[in-house]
Motif scaffolding. Structure first.
Motif, mmCIF file in Angstrom:
data_model
loop_
_atom_site.group_PDB
_atom_site.id
_atom_site.type_symbol
_atom_site.label_atom_id
_atom_site.label_comp_id
_atom_site.label_asym_id
_atom_site.label_seq_id
_atom_site.Cartn_x
_atom_site.Cartn_y
_atom_site.Cartn_z
ATOM 1 N N ASP A 178 0.829 -1.207 0.000
ATOM 2 C CA ASP A 178 0.000 0.000 0.000
ATOM 3 C C ASP A 178 0.862 1.255 0.000
ATOM 4 O OD1 ASP A 178 -2.756 -1.200 0.368
ATOM 5 O OD2 ASP A 178 -1.746 -2.013 2.130
ATOM 6 N N TYR A 179 1.894 1.262 0.829
ATOM 7 C CA TYR A 179 2.762 2.438 0.912
ATOM 8 C C TYR A 179 3.489 2.685 -0.410
ATOM 9 C CZ TYR A 179 1.938 2.422 5.938
ATOM 10 O OH TYR A 179 1.351 2.468 7.172
ATOM 11 N N ILE A 180 3.833 1.618 -1.103
ATOM 12 C CA ILE A 180 4.472 1.767 -2.418
ATOM 13 C C ILE A 180 3.504 2.417 -3.392
ATOM 14 C CG2 ILE A 180 5.386 0.534 -4.417
ATOM 15 C CD1 ILE A 180 6.511 -1.546 -2.443
ATOM 16 N N PHE A 181 2.258 1.905 -3.418
ATOM 17 C CA PHE A 181 1.250 2.491 -4.301
ATOM 18 C C PHE A 181 1.013 3.959 -3.961
ATOM 19 C CE2 PHE A 181 -0.627 -1.955 -4.869
ATOM 20 C CZ PHE A 181 -0.053 -2.105 -6.124
ATOM 21 N N ILE A 182 0.901 4.254 -2.680
ATOM 22 C CA ILE A 182 0.657 5.634 -2.248
ATOM 23 C C ILE A 182 1.793 6.537 -2.705
ATOM 24 C CG2 ILE A 182 0.420 7.172 -0.259
ATOM 25 C CD1 ILE A 182 -0.844 4.743 1.225
ATOM 26 N N GLY A 183 3.029 6.079 -2.526
ATOM 27 C CA GLY A 183 4.180 6.875 -2.932
ATOM 28 C C GLY A 183 4.211 7.138 -4.423
ATOM 29 N N VAL A 184 3.952 6.106 -5.204
ATOM 30 C CA VAL A 184 3.982 6.234 -6.666
ATOM 31 C C VAL A 184 2.896 7.192 -7.145
ATOM 32 C CG1 VAL A 184 3.580 5.015 -8.841
ATOM 33 C CG2 VAL A 184 5.024 3.983 -7.079
ATOM 34 N N TYR A 185 1.679 6.987 -6.652
ATOM 35 C CA TYR A 185 0.568 7.818 -7.121
ATOM 36 C C TYR A 185 0.624 9.233 -6.539
ATOM 37 C CZ TYR A 185 -1.195 3.498 -9.052
ATOM 38 O OH TYR A 185 -1.315 2.335 -9.772
#
Length: 201
Positions: free
Chosen positions: A16-23
């Motif tokens: 989730d944190y990876i997705f949040i960072g990317v987006y």
């Protein structure tokens, strides 16, 4: 890539944190483009929130689709608050970004992050983060204008102040919400199949 299959309401994980960072990074780039296009226009400043909502719709909706857990949108808003705090040094923007993000997160949570209508509505609410950019024209206006005159000169300051009379504040709220709704609707149309695979209806 399919969305996580775990249910909303569980704790955020590494993915989730990876997705949040990317987006979040994509969101920042797109709203920067929106600001760069709108700000130079003679009467563009009041429409900045509207433009940010339109261009920010896709990364916002992707954040919801990829991480259907409470906290993802709140973190996105906190990151936005920190960035805007550094760029503008405006405490109002920090506050509105955090409050709008939490409210948007709660709205999407009501539908389990799967009801597209609520997700689109949450995008409109989230986009109210930009309201804080303009609040100094309405809260402590005289002091704010005095500081602007010292930096930009009286002519430029008065021209900008003229764009934000008292009656413009509710218009700014409406423009922010509508821009967010349009951006989410565009995201839904462009990435309809992606959202359907993710189980969003």
């Amino acid at each position: 890539m399919t969305a996580p299959t775990t249910t909303a309401g569980t704790k955020l994980g590494t993915r989730d944190y990876i997705f949040i960072g990317v987006y979040a990074a994509l969101y920042f780039v797109l709203i920067a483009i929106a600001a760069a296009v709108v700000q130079p226009l003679p009467f563009g400043m009041p429409f900045m929130g509207f433009a940010c909502g339109i261009l920010g719709g896709i990364p916002y909706m992707l954040t919801l689709a990829k991480s259907r857990r409470f906290g993802a949108i709140t973190i996105l808003g906190i990151l936005l608050a920190l960035l805007m705090g550094v760029i503008h040094g405006n405490v109002y923007t920090i506050v509105t970004a955090v409050v709008a993000a939490i409210a948007a997160d709660l709205i999407a949570k009501v539908g389990g992050y799967r009801r597209m209508t609520l997700n689109v509505l949450s995008a409109g609410v989230f986009n109210l983060w930009n309201l804080g950019l303009f609040l100094p024209f309405y809260i402590g206006r005289n002091d704010y204008l005095a500081s602007m005159i010292a930096k930009k000169g009286e002519t430029a300051t008065m021209q900008m102040a003229g764009l934000f009379p008292g009656w413009m504040l509710p218009v700014l709220v409406a423009l922010g919400i509508v821009g967010g709704l349009i951006g989410a609707w565009i995201a839904r149309s462009v990435m309809r199949r992606h959202f359907e695979r993710a189980g969003l209806v």
